[in-house]
Design a protein around this motif. Structure first.
Motif, PDB file in Angstrom:
ATOM      1  N   LEU A   1       0.829  -1.214   0.000  1.00 53.84           N
ATOM      2  CA  LEU A   1       0.000   0.000   0.000  1.00 53.84           C
ATOM      3  C   LEU A   1       0.861   1.262   0.000  1.00 53.84           C
ATOM      4  O   LEU A   1       0.573   2.208  -0.729  1.00 53.84           O
ATOM      5  N   LEU A   2       1.886   1.264   0.829  1.00 54.33           N
ATOM      6  CA  LEU A   2       2.727   2.455   0.918  1.00 54.33           C
ATOM      7  C   LEU A   2       3.567   2.663  -0.338  1.00 54.33           C
ATOM      8  O   LEU A   2       4.037   3.767  -0.590  1.00 54.33           O
ATOM      9  N   ALA A   3       3.735   1.628  -1.143  1.00 56.39           N
ATOM     10  CA  ALA A   3       4.507   1.730  -2.379  1.00 56.39           C
ATOM     11  C   ALA A   3       3.648   2.103  -3.588  1.00 56.39           C
ATOM     12  O   ALA A   3       4.187   2.355  -4.668  1.00 56.39           O
ATOM     13  N   VAL A   4       2.322   2.169  -3.421  1.00 61.32           N
ATOM     14  CA  VAL A   4       1.438   2.474  -4.552  1.00 61.32           C
ATOM     15  C   VAL A   4       1.755   3.867  -5.095  1.00 61.32           C
ATOM     16  O   VAL A   4       1.807   4.847  -4.358  1.00 61.32           O
ATOM     17  N   GLU A   5       1.979   3.904  -6.389  1.00 64.77           N
ATOM     18  CA  GLU A   5       2.246   5.168  -7.091  1.00 64.77           C
ATOM     19  C   GLU A   5       0.947   5.639  -7.749  1.00 64.77           C
ATOM     20  O   GLU A   5       0.110   4.816  -8.152  1.00 64.77           O
ATOM     21  N   VAL A   6       0.801   6.947  -7.875  1.00 62.96           N
ATOM     22  CA  VAL A   6      -0.374   7.500  -8.548  1.00 62.96           C
ATOM     23  C   VAL A   6      -0.498   6.895  -9.946  1.00 62.96           C
ATOM     24  O   VAL A   6      -1.603   6.581 -10.405  1.00 62.96           O
ATOM     25  N   SER A   7       0.623   6.665 -10.614  1.00 65.63           N
ATOM     26  CA  SER A   7       0.605   6.092 -11.972  1.00 65.63           C
ATOM     27  C   SER A   7       0.146   4.629 -11.991  1.00 65.63           C
ATOM     28  O   SER A   7      -0.158   4.099 -13.065  1.00 65.63           O
ATOM     29  N   ASP A   8       0.085   3.977 -10.836  1.00 67.04           N
ATOM     30  CA  ASP A   8      -0.399   2.593 -10.754  1.00 67.04           C
ATOM     31  C   ASP A   8      -1.925   2.523 -10.780  1.00 67.04           C
ATOM     32  O   ASP A   8      -2.488   1.446 -10.926  1.00 67.04           O
ATOM     33  N   LEU A   9      -2.588   3.652 -10.596  1.00 67.01           N
ATOM     34  CA  LEU A   9      -4.047   3.704 -10.577  1.00 67.01           C
ATOM     35  C   LEU A   9      -4.547   3.936 -11.995  1.00 67.01           C
ATOM     36  O   LEU A   9      -4.181   4.915 -12.642  1.00 67.01           O
ATOM     37  N   VAL A  10      -5.368   2.999 -12.466  1.00 64.32           N
ATOM     38  CA  VAL A  10      -5.812   3.020 -13.858  1.00 64.32           C
ATOM     39  C   VAL A  10      -7.331   3.065 -13.890  1.00 64.32           C
ATOM     40  O   VAL A  10      -8.002   2.199 -13.315  1.00 64.32           O
ATOM     41  N   GLN A  11      -7.876   4.077 -14.571  1.00 58.94           N
ATOM     42  CA  GLN A  11      -9.322   4.144 -14.717  1.00 58.94           C
ATOM     43  C   GLN A  11      -9.728   3.483 -16.024  1.00 58.94           C
ATOM     44  O   GLN A  11      -9.225   3.818 -17.095  1.00 58.94           O
ATOM     45  N   MET A  12     -10.639   2.509 -15.900  1.00 57.94           N
ATOM     46  CA  MET A  12     -11.156   1.783 -17.055  1.00 57.94           C
ATOM     47  C   MET A  12     -12.664   2.024 -17.107  1.00 57.94           C
ATOM     48  O   MET A  12     -13.223   2.580 -16.171  1.00 57.94           O
ATOM     49  N   PRO A  13     -13.329   1.590 -18.161  1.00 62.11           N
ATOM     50  CA  PRO A  13     -14.772   1.828 -18.268  1.00 62.11           C
ATOM     51  C   PRO A  13     -15.583   1.296 -17.079  1.00 62.11           C
ATOM     52  O   PRO A  13     -16.598   1.889 -16.709  1.00 62.11           O
ATOM     53  N   ASP A  14     -15.122   0.211 -16.455  1.00 58.42           N
ATOM     54  CA  ASP A  14     -15.881  -0.357 -15.332  1.00 58.42           C
ATOM     55  C   ASP A  14     -15.426   0.168 -13.970  1.00 58.42           C
ATOM     56  O   ASP A  14     -15.901  -0.272 -12.939  1.00 58.42           O
ATOM     57  N   GLY A  15     -14.483   1.107 -13.928  1.00 51.68           N
ATOM     58  CA  GLY A  15     -14.037   1.682 -12.663  1.00 51.68           C
ATOM     59  C   GLY A  15     -12.526   1.689 -12.541  1.00 51.68           C
ATOM     60  O   GLY A  15     -11.797   1.443 -13.506  1.00 51.68           O
ATOM     61  N   TRP A  16     -12.064   1.960 -11.322  1.00 47.87           N
ATOM     62  CA  TRP A  16     -10.642   2.057 -11.050  1.00 47.87           C
ATOM     63  C   TRP A  16     -10.023   0.687 -10.814  1.00 47.87           C
ATOM     64  O   TRP A  16     -10.634  -0.186 -10.211  1.00 47.87           O
ATOM     65  N   TRP A  17      -8.789   0.544 -11.264  1.00 42.35           N
ATOM     66  CA  TRP A  17      -7.992  -0.662 -11.067  1.00 42.35           C
ATOM     67  C   TRP A  17      -6.622  -0.248 -10.562  1.00 42.35           C
ATOM     68  O   TRP A  17      -6.153   0.863 -10.838  1.00 42.35           O
ATOM     69  N   LEU A  18      -5.981  -1.134  -9.828  1.00 45.66           N
ATOM     70  CA  LEU A  18      -4.641  -0.896  -9.319  1.00 45.66           C
ATOM     71  C   LEU A  18      -3.691  -1.892  -9.968  1.00 45.66           C
ATOM     72  O   LEU A  18      -3.898  -3.101  -9.879  1.00 45.66           O
TER      73      LEU A  18
ATOM     74  N   ARG B   1       3.732  10.347   3.024  1.00 44.83           N
ATOM     75  CA  ARG B   1       4.063  10.655   4.413  1.00 44.83           C
ATOM     76  C   ARG B   1       4.997   9.610   5.034  1.00 44.83           C
ATOM     77  O   ARG B   1       5.784   9.919   5.909  1.00 44.83           O
ATOM     78  N   TRP B   2       4.884   8.363   4.580  1.00 41.20           N
ATOM     79  CA  TRP B   2       5.677   7.277   5.154  1.00 41.20           C
ATOM     80  C   TRP B   2       6.543   6.662   4.076  1.00 41.20           C
ATOM     81  O   TRP B   2       6.075   6.399   2.971  1.00 41.20           O
ATOM     82  N   LYS B   3       7.795   6.388   4.430  1.00 39.99           N
ATOM     83  CA  LYS B   3       8.687   5.786   3.433  1.00 39.99           C
ATOM     84  C   LYS B   3       8.539   4.276   3.385  1.00 39.99           C
ATOM     85  O   LYS B   3       8.817   3.655   2.374  1.00 39.99           O
ATOM     86  N   ASP B   4       8.092   3.659   4.499  1.00 43.09           N
ATOM     87  CA  ASP B   4       7.939   2.206   4.545  1.00 43.09           C
ATOM     88  C   ASP B   4       7.078   1.814   5.740  1.00 43.09           C
ATOM     89  O   ASP B   4       6.608   2.674   6.493  1.00 43.09           O
ATOM     90  N   ALA B   5       6.872   0.517   5.896  1.00 44.88           N
ATOM     91  CA  ALA B   5       6.029   0.009   6.981  1.00 44.88           C
ATOM     92  C   ALA B   5       6.569   0.404   8.357  1.00 44.88           C
ATOM     93  O   ALA B   5       5.805   0.693   9.274  1.00 44.88           O
ATOM     94  N   GLY B   6       7.879   0.434   8.491  1.00 40.39           N
ATOM     95  CA  GLY B   6       8.493   0.786   9.767  1.00 40.39           C
ATOM     96  C   GLY B   6       8.189   2.211  10.190  1.00 40.39           C
ATOM     97  O   GLY B   6       8.011   2.491  11.376  1.00 40.39           O
ATOM     98  N   SER B   7       8.100   3.119   9.237  1.00 45.65           N
ATOM     99  CA  SER B   7       7.789   4.510   9.573  1.00 45.65           C
ATOM    100  C   SER B   7       6.288   4.718   9.801  1.00 45.65           C
ATOM    101  O   SER B   7       5.884   5.672  10.447  1.00 45.65           O
ATOM    102  N   PHE B   8       5.455   3.824   9.279  1.00 50.22           N
ATOM    103  CA  PHE B   8       4.008   3.901   9.473  1.00 50.22           C
ATOM    104  C   PHE B   8       3.586   3.335  10.833  1.00 50.22           C
ATOM    105  O   PHE B   8       2.647   3.829  11.449  1.00 50.22           O
ATOM    106  N   LYS B   9       4.278   2.322  11.292  1.00 47.49           N
ATOM    107  CA  LYS B   9       3.871   1.570  12.483  1.00 47.49           C
ATOM    108  C   LYS B   9       3.687   2.424  13.747  1.00 47.49           C
ATOM    109  O   LYS B   9       2.693   2.235  14.457  1.00 47.49           O
ATOM    110  N   PRO B  10       4.572   3.378  14.056  1.00 50.85           N
ATOM    111  CA  PRO B  10       4.360   4.176  15.273  1.00 50.85           C
ATOM    112  C   PRO B  10       3.036   4.949  15.265  1.00 50.85           C
ATOM    113  O   PRO B  10       2.337   5.001  16.285  1.00 50.85           O
TER     114      PRO B  10
END
Length: 189
Positions: A46-63, A101-110
Motif C-alpha cells: 500500500l505504501l509503495a502504490v504510485e499515482v501512476s499505478d491507478l488506472v481508470q477503465m470503463p468499469d471503474g478504477w484498477w490498481l 508521508r511514510w517511506k515504509d512500513a516501519g515509519s508507518f507503524k508508530p
C-alpha cells in the motif's frame, strides 16, 4: 480479524487529534486502513502504490500491482478497486507515491500504534486488516479461488487453468464488500 466496533473506534479517534498536523496524519493513516480493508494488500504494498499505478477503465478504477517478490506469492496484474478503495487511493493529485508521508512500513507503524492506543483497541496488527478483507469476501460468498487471487496467494492447478472468469469476477467480488455495514470509507480531509 478487526471487529466492526474496533474499526468504528479507530475511525472515531480522528476527532481526538490534538492539532491540524496530527489530524492530517491520522486522516492519511485511516485512508491507508480503508485501502487495506478493501484491497487486502499488505502495508508495504500500500505504501509503495504510485499515482501512476491507478488506472481508470470503463468499469471503474484498477490498481496495477508489481510482480510478486517470492515464488509463494502470486499477484494478479490488476486488482479492481471498489468505491471505498478508490476513495482512499485515488484522491491524491500529487505525483509519485499516494502515501508520501511514510517511506515504509516501519515509519508507518508508530502512528498506527498511536491510533490504536487512542481508540483503545488492543492486539490488532495492521496485517489483521488483510485477514478482515479475506473474511469479508468469504462472508459475501466469494469463491475460494477468487479470494486466493485477490489476496495474492499462489493459485495453480488444472481447475484453475480451465477457469476463465476474467476481470469481471474480481470486480464483482470487491463490489460485494460495499454492501456490508461499516465499510463506507471515512470522509477524508
Amino acid at each position: 480479524i478487526a471487529s466492526d466496533e474496533e474499526i468504528t473506534r479507530i475511525r472515531g479517534s480522528l476527532g481526538e487529534a490534538r492539532n491540524k498536523r496530527d489530524r492530517e496524519a491520522w486522516a492519511d493513516a485511516l485512508r491507508v486502513m480503508d485501502a487495506a480493508l478493501h484491497t487486502g494488500l499488505r502495508i508495504s504494498k500500500l505504501l509503495a502504490v504510485e499515482v501512476s499505478d491507478l488506472v481508470q477503465m470503463p468499469d471503474g478504477w484498477w490498481l496495477k500491482l508489481p510482480e510478486a517478490r517470492t515464488e509463494t506469492k502470486d499477484n494478479p496484474e490488476l486488482i479492481p478497486l471498489n468505491g471505498p478503495a478508490a476513495s482512499a487511493l485515488c484522491g491524491s493529485s500529487a505525483r509519485g507515491r499516494v502515501f508520501q508521508r511514510w517511506k515504509d512500513a516501519g515509519s508507518f507503524k508508530p502512528l498506527w500504534n498511536r491510533l490504536l492506543t487512542r481508540a483503545k483497541v488492543v492486539d490488532l496488527h495492521f496485517h489483521d486488516l488483510r485477514h478482515t478483507f479475506g473474511t469479508w469476501l468469504q462472508d459475501c460468498g466469494v469463491t475460494y479461488e477468487v479470494r486466493q487471487l485477490l489476496l495474492g496467494h499462489r493459485v495453480r492447478g488444472t481447475t484453475f487453468d480451465y477457469s476463465h472468469g476474467g476481470k469481471s469476477m474480481l470486480r464483482e467480488a470487491v463490489k460485494k464488500l460495499e454492501s456490508l455495514p461499516l465499510v463506507a470509507p471515512l470522509v477524508h480531509i
